[in-house]
Enzyme design. Structure first.
Site, short mmCIF file in Angstrom:
data_model
loop_
_atom_site.label_atom_id
_atom_site.label_comp_id
_atom_site.label_asym_id
_atom_site.label_seq_id
_atom_site.Cartn_x
_atom_site.Cartn_y
_atom_site.Cartn_z
N GLU A 137 0.89 -1.17 0.00
CA GLU A 137 0.00 0.00 0.00
C GLU A 137 0.91 1.20 0.00
OE1 GLU A 137 -1.15 3.23 1.61
OE2 GLU A 137 -1.70 2.03 3.38
N CYS A 169 -2.31 8.33 3.78
CA CYS A 169 -2.23 7.77 2.43
C CYS A 169 -3.54 7.96 1.68
CB CYS A 169 -1.87 6.29 2.51
SG CYS A 169 -3.01 5.31 3.52
#
Length: 671
Positions: A258, A297
């Site tokens: 990720e 993120c």
């Protein structure tokens, strides 16, 4: 200030930092508060301890045992939230930021604990789908199963969520039955260390289930094989370096990443100033720019707005951002704290400089904090007037309180701009027009791991653009890494091997712990409804006496229920229907008769009928037919100390032995 020695916990012992330990500064004032790493850790010993001690201990437990373990860990962490809050202030996080990291991480563990008890068996084999019939008679079947990997899971986490980042990976890993080796980012590893100590000191975890590395991982990745897994969160550059490790490639080691994500948010064409959606959009963007000082993120990096609304949106955002108090996160007046370090602050300013030729700054002057001892920056709103000609705004992420406004001509243009991010974790669309939402999904879903849609209807319950939920997958294609985390049981499967098992119904029943049609049926010696949960056996079966269905039954049921569908009332009309030979019994009449045939009427261990699944009507029943029932214990799932759920396989057959109907009955039975 006392400098904290952040220790590693490996092979059952704590190891202090070495001579080459890295110093860690407070995000608030730049003072050194801790040191970590530099110790000579034997990575083979770390792996061996996970594989030979932690793994076997976890695999002895059932999914429900592990789920209870997760719940106990979450409760233990919950008791120490204030201590976790206090130490987390040093990362620059405010009290509200703690809700994302600390409360969010603990909440994620609770969700996986619940899903483990509700959606997984009280066993060690997870059945992935239904059996497949591979032969004509059903004597040879196939079944996909999932079992734990026999190695270790290496978790390499980012600095921005020192607790959630660990727990969102740890929960599905432990639920799968795989030991974890956790390596947090050094800048905030002191927060992770405290949480690890809390969990280990509780005595809840078996030895070897959790190890903690403060500092570098040395040659750990060079020692992994096909039974191990790596889950990484961080930059695309680091992800590429790690996933290119020859050992990982050669052994096909699972690698979940990720990474970078230039997430977008689209203001729908319908969302004019003055509408709830317009106000909601401004609120969402402001929150994503300032929560965790933009170090998320999932934060909104590109703000896509209709051309004629750029000024209205920029003015509304600038007003909100101007009121955002930036300062010491311990101060109740502060609304945005510091970045995690001065190094990260410098990196953000460098990325903003790279964007410079394509954007103009509308608000937020970093010079205002040039003399600060801490890692403070103001929220910076940028404008890119030519998003089609720009490149950096679509490939450069300033990982801080920075976002760029981009005008779009029409919805197709907005979708194209969102997709130019090259693959993102999330894109949102704020609209009250379902057609707009559908078009965005069809046009952008292939480039995004999650699409968040919000409007006046859902705004009070929505979790927010930037909040990954443990129930839903978290990940994205392309630039975002191509991986998936969370997603309920989907996340657990990352740490398990899916295997196709083939054999007879008896073999599959023995392996999966769930009765498969065609497997041996057992006579328990008494009506199974008279037997308590603990003594019922998988495969225990009764076959009832038959009951003849009469025309009077059909007519009475129709009159009593009001279901006078022509196939039950008009013989000629029914014969004109290609599915019926003539007037037939109601399907629900047959279910009622079935219950009358197999139910034990007296008070006993069956506490409640909680529903039925997978109902199928397979052959119409005419007046004069005789039906009987075969009732088999298919599966058992304990719910608490007092009762458990029994899943019964129910088959209705007629006088010719043909299946009339089939379904699964659910009851709660006393323990």
């Amino acid at each position: 200030m006392t400098v904290q020695n952040v220790q590693s916990f490996v092979a059952g012992r704590w190891i202090a930092p070495g001579d080459d330990a890295r110093q860690i500064a407070s995000a608030i004032d730049g003072q050194v508060i801790a040191q970590a790493g530099g110790a000579a850790l034997d990575m083979q010993e770390v792996l061996d301890f996970a594989r030979s001690t932690g793994g076997p201990a976890l695999r002895k437990l059932t999914f429900h045992d592990r789920a209870r373990m997760l719940k106990a860990l979450a409760l233990e962490l919950n008791k120490h939230k204030d201590a976790l809050y206090e130490i987390s202030y040093l990362t620059g996080a405010t009290r509200s930021d703690h809700a994302f990291d600390i409360d969010g991480g603990i909440g994620t563990m609770f969700v996986f604990a619940s899903k483990g008890r509700r959606e997984m068996p009280d066993g060690q084999v997870y059945l992935d789908g239904s059996p497949e019939q591979l032969g004509k008679t059903g004597a040879f079947l196939g079944q996909h199963i999932c079992t734990p990997l026999l190695g270790a899971a290496v978790h390499i986490n980012a600095y921005n969520f020192p607790l959630w980042g660990m727990l969102e990976k740890l929960a599905p890993t432990l639920l799968a039955g795989v030991p974890a080796i956790v390596k947090p980012a050094t800048d905030t590893c002191y927060v992770t260390e405290l949480a690890v100590k809390i969990m280990l000191d509780s005595g809840i975890l078996p030895a070897g289930a959790l190890q903690f590395i403060a500092g570098g991982v040395g040659d750990l990745l060079d020692r992994l094989d096909c039974q191990d897994a790596v889950s990484f969160t961080g930059s695309a550059a680091t992800a590429l370096k790690l996933r290119s490790n020859p050992r990982l490639l050669g052994n096909a080691v699972r690698f979940v990443a990720e990474q970078d994500s230039l997430n977008a948010s689209i203001l729908g064409p319908d969302a004019e100033p003055g509408t709830p959606e317009f106000d909601l959009f401004v609120k969402e963007v402001h929150r994503e720019m300032t929560t965790k000082a933009g170090q998320k993120c999932t934060a909104i990096r590109r703000i896509l707005v209709p051309e004629d609304r750029i000024e209205a949106v920029s003015d509304a955002l600038a007003q909100r951002l101007a009121k955002t108090v930036v300062g010491d996160p311990r101060d109740e007046a502060t609304r945005m704290g510091a970045l995690v370090s001065k190094g990260q602050k410098a990196d953000v300013l460098a990325r903003v400089a790279e964007l410079g030729a394509e954007v103009q700054r509308l608000c937020g002057n970093p010079d205002d904090f040039a003399d600060s001892a801490g890692a403070f920056l103001p929220p910076m709103l940028l404008l890119c007037a030519d998003p089609d000609g720009a490149q950096r705004v679509h490939d450069t992420e300033a990982f801080g309180p920075v976002s760029t406004l981009l005008p779009y001509r029409d919805l197709d243009h907005a979708i194209a701009l969102a997709n130019r991010g090259g693959g993102s974790l999330v894109t949102s669309v704020i609209t009250h027009d379902a057609g707009v939402a559908r078009d965005v999904v069809l046009g952008a879903a292939a480039y995004h791991g999650r699409i968040y849609i919000n409007d006046r209807t859902s705004m009070k319950e929505s979790t927010g653009h930037g909040a990954p939920m443990p129930h839903m997958i978290h990940g994205g294609p392309g630039r975002a890494g191509g991986g998936e985390e969370l997603g309920g049981v989907r996340g657990v499967k990352h740490y398990m091997q899916r295997t196709a098992v083939q054999g007879s119904p008896d073999m599959l029943t023995a392996i999966g712990g769930t009765w498969v049609p065609g497997a041996t049926q057992k006579d328990g010696g008494a009506h199974p409804f008279t037997r308590r949960f603990g003594v019922l056996e998988i495969g225990e079966t009764i076959v009832t006496a038959p009951r003849t269905v009469t025309l009077e039954d059909i007519a009475h049921f129709a009159e009593f229920t009001g279901d006078t569908f022509y196939a039950h009332m008009d013989d000629a009309a029914a014969k004109r229907n290609p599915f019926f030979p003539g007037r037939v019994a109601h399907g629900y009449l047959l279910l009622s008769f079935a219950a009358g045939l197999f139910v034990e009427p007296n008070e006993g261990p069956v506490l409640a009928n909680t529903g039925l699944d997978n109902l199928r009507f397979m052959k119409p029943v005419s007046a004069g037919s005789a039906i009987h029932v075969r009732l088999t214990v298919k599966a058992k799932t304990p719910r608490n100390a007092d009762y458990g759920e029994v899943r019964w396989h129910v088959t209705l057959l007629d006088q010719d032995g043909d299946k009339v109907a089939e379904y699964e009955l659910l009851t709660m039975n006393a323990a």
